[in-house]
Scaffold this motif. Sequence first.
Motif, mmCIF file in Angstrom:
data_model
loop_
_atom_site.group_PDB
_atom_site.id
_atom_site.type_symbol
_atom_site.label_atom_id
_atom_site.label_comp_id
_atom_site.label_asym_id
_atom_site.label_seq_id
_atom_site.Cartn_x
_atom_site.Cartn_y
_atom_site.Cartn_z
ATOM 1 N N THR A 100 0.828 -1.196 0.000
ATOM 2 C CA THR A 100 0.000 0.000 0.000
ATOM 3 C C THR A 100 0.866 1.251 0.000
ATOM 4 O O THR A 100 2.020 1.225 0.441
ATOM 5 C CB THR A 100 -0.934 0.039 1.224
ATOM 6 O OG1 THR A 100 -0.131 -0.004 2.399
ATOM 7 C CG2 THR A 100 -1.883 -1.131 1.232
ATOM 8 N N GLU A 101 0.291 2.342 -0.486
ATOM 9 C CA GLU A 101 0.986 3.622 -0.488
ATOM 10 C C GLU A 101 1.155 4.097 0.954
ATOM 11 O O GLU A 101 0.268 3.896 1.782
ATOM 12 C CB GLU A 101 0.178 4.661 -1.267
ATOM 13 C CG GLU A 101 0.150 4.431 -2.758
ATOM 14 C CD GLU A 101 1.479 4.737 -3.412
ATOM 15 O OE1 GLU A 101 2.145 5.719 -3.024
ATOM 16 O OE2 GLU A 101 1.852 3.970 -4.322
ATOM 17 N N PRO A 102 2.280 4.755 1.257
ATOM 18 C CA PRO A 102 2.448 5.271 2.617
ATOM 19 C C PRO A 102 1.490 6.429 2.865
ATOM 20 O O PRO A 102 1.089 7.124 1.932
ATOM 21 C CB PRO A 102 3.903 5.739 2.642
ATOM 22 C CG PRO A 102 4.271 5.952 1.224
ATOM 23 C CD PRO A 102 3.428 5.004 0.418
ATOM 24 N N SER A 103 1.140 6.637 4.115
ATOM 25 C CA SER A 103 0.281 7.769 4.462
ATOM 26 C C SER A 103 1.098 9.052 4.362
ATOM 27 O O SER A 103 2.327 9.029 4.364
ATOM 28 C CB SER A 103 -0.278 7.595 5.862
ATOM 29 O OG SER A 103 0.766 7.476 6.791
ATOM 30 N N LYS A 104 0.402 10.176 4.279
ATOM 31 C CA LYS A 104 1.088 11.467 4.207
ATOM 32 C C LYS A 104 1.801 11.744 5.520
ATOM 33 O O LYS A 104 1.311 11.418 6.592
ATOM 34 C CB LYS A 104 0.087 12.576 3.914
ATOM 35 C CG LYS A 104 -0.530 12.448 2.548
ATOM 36 C CD LYS A 104 -0.823 13.798 1.987
ATOM 37 C CE LYS A 104 -1.413 13.602 0.599
ATOM 38 N NZ LYS A 104 -0.833 14.420 -0.368
ATOM 39 N N SER A 105 2.970 12.353 5.407
ATOM 40 C CA SER A 105 3.761 12.686 6.597
ATOM 41 C C SER A 105 3.064 13.767 7.403
ATOM 42 O O SER A 105 2.480 14.692 6.843
ATOM 43 C CB SER A 105 5.145 13.192 6.196
ATOM 44 O OG SER A 105 5.861 12.197 5.540
ATOM 45 N N GLN A 106 3.152 13.639 8.702
ATOM 46 C CA GLN A 106 2.656 14.673 9.601
ATOM 47 C C GLN A 106 3.748 15.737 9.732
ATOM 48 O O GLN A 106 4.917 15.483 9.445
ATOM 49 C CB GLN A 106 2.333 14.061 10.969
ATOM 50 C CG GLN A 106 1.311 12.942 10.918
ATOM 51 C CD GLN A 106 -0.044 13.406 10.415
ATOM 52 O OE1 GLN A 106 -0.517 14.465 10.782
ATOM 53 N NE2 GLN A 106 -0.655 12.615 9.566
ATOM 54 N N SER A 107 3.383 16.901 10.184
ATOM 55 C CA SER A 107 4.337 18.008 10.260
ATOM 56 C C SER A 107 5.517 17.712 11.192
ATOM 57 O O SER A 107 6.600 18.251 11.005
ATOM 58 C CB SER A 107 3.638 19.292 10.698
ATOM 59 O OG SER A 107 3.058 19.131 11.978
ATOM 60 N N ASP A 108 5.323 16.840 12.169
ATOM 61 C CA ASP A 108 6.404 16.538 13.105
ATOM 62 C C ASP A 108 7.182 15.277 12.736
ATOM 63 O O ASP A 108 8.017 14.820 13.502
ATOM 64 C CB ASP A 108 5.860 16.418 14.527
ATOM 65 C CG ASP A 108 4.839 15.290 14.674
ATOM 66 O OD1 ASP A 108 4.261 14.878 13.646
ATOM 67 O OD2 ASP A 108 4.624 14.838 15.804
ATOM 68 N N GLU A 109 6.925 14.726 11.546
ATOM 69 C CA GLU A 109 7.614 13.512 11.106
ATOM 70 C C GLU A 109 8.693 13.836 10.082
ATOM 71 O O GLU A 109 8.610 14.837 9.371
ATOM 72 C CB GLU A 109 6.613 12.527 10.477
ATOM 73 C CG GLU A 109 5.614 11.989 11.449
ATOM 74 C CD GLU A 109 4.612 11.044 10.803
ATOM 75 O OE1 GLU A 109 4.167 10.134 11.505
ATOM 76 O OE2 GLU A 109 4.281 11.224 9.618
ATOM 77 N N ILE A 110 9.670 12.976 10.010
ATOM 78 C CA ILE A 110 10.761 13.117 9.048
ATOM 79 C C ILE A 110 10.698 11.944 8.083
ATOM 80 O O ILE A 110 10.595 10.791 8.506
ATOM 81 C CB ILE A 110 12.131 13.122 9.756
ATOM 82 C CG1 ILE A 110 12.219 14.293 10.732
ATOM 83 C CG2 ILE A 110 13.267 13.155 8.754
ATOM 84 C CD1 ILE A 110 13.431 14.269 11.628
ATOM 85 N N SER A 111 10.767 12.228 6.787
ATOM 86 C CA SER A 111 10.759 11.159 5.780
ATOM 87 C C SER A 111 12.174 10.639 5.581
ATOM 88 O O SER A 111 13.132 11.411 5.547
ATOM 89 C CB SER A 111 10.230 11.687 4.445
ATOM 90 O OG SER A 111 8.896 12.069 4.574
ATOM 91 N N ILE A 112 12.291 9.342 5.453
ATOM 92 C CA ILE A 112 13.585 8.708 5.193
ATOM 93 C C ILE A 112 13.428 7.868 3.935
ATOM 94 O O ILE A 112 12.575 6.982 3.868
ATOM 95 C CB ILE A 112 14.028 7.818 6.366
ATOM 96 C CG1 ILE A 112 14.170 8.649 7.637
ATOM 97 C CG2 ILE A 112 15.327 7.091 6.028
ATOM 98 C CD1 ILE A 112 14.441 7.849 8.880
ATOM 99 N N ALA A 113 14.237 8.159 2.927
ATOM 100 C CA ALA A 113 14.177 7.402 1.676
ATOM 101 C C ALA A 113 14.810 6.031 1.882
ATOM 102 O O ALA A 113 15.851 5.912 2.532
ATOM 103 C CB ALA A 113 14.914 8.155 0.579
ATOM 104 N N PRO A 114 14.185 4.984 1.338
ATOM 105 C CA PRO A 114 14.773 3.643 1.475
ATOM 106 C C PRO A 114 16.003 3.487 0.593
ATOM 107 O O PRO A 114 16.161 4.201 -0.404
ATOM 108 C CB PRO A 114 13.649 2.721 1.008
ATOM 109 C CG PRO A 114 12.845 3.556 0.071
ATOM 110 C CD PRO A 114 12.934 4.968 0.593
ATOM 111 N N SER A 115 16.855 2.553 0.948
ATOM 112 C CA SER A 115 18.027 2.265 0.125
ATOM 113 C C SER A 115 17.575 1.617 -1.182
ATOM 114 O O SER A 115 16.451 1.129 -1.292
ATOM 115 C CB SER A 115 18.965 1.317 0.873
ATOM 116 O OG SER A 115 18.341 0.049 1.005
ATOM 117 N N MET A 116 18.454 1.596 -2.162
ATOM 118 C CA MET A 116 18.117 0.978 -3.445
ATOM 119 C C MET A 116 17.800 -0.502 -3.285
ATOM 120 O O MET A 116 16.972 -1.042 -3.997
ATOM 121 C CB MET A 116 19.246 1.167 -4.455
ATOM 122 C CG MET A 116 19.270 2.570 -4.982
ATOM 123 S SD MET A 116 20.074 2.822 -6.569
ATOM 124 C CE MET A 116 19.561 1.505 -7.581
#
Length: 86
Positions: A3-19
């Motif tokens: 499933t698609e990830p939920s939208k980030s909340q303002s206090d969350e940090i997005s981390i890109a996955p490794s290849m």
Amino acid sequence: KITEPSKSQSDEISIAPSMEIAVPVMLKIYREENHKSVTQMASAMEIPYQNYLSLENGKRKNLTVSTIKKAFAALGYIPEITLRIA
């Protein structure tokens, strides 16, 4: 099903996955969106079914650019690899 990830909340940090994580996940998502079976993908890549399955399941490590290009070409995509300074 992934499933698609939920939208980030303002206090969350997005981390890109490794290849190593992103490529198998993207292959599965795009394969399902294009209504292709694992068998069809393996055939298009001219590799055994089990080899494709290990690629999509993330069990195959050290993916080559050639393998990535071949897999996405079987779905009609041209992957672009971007390099940036760490």
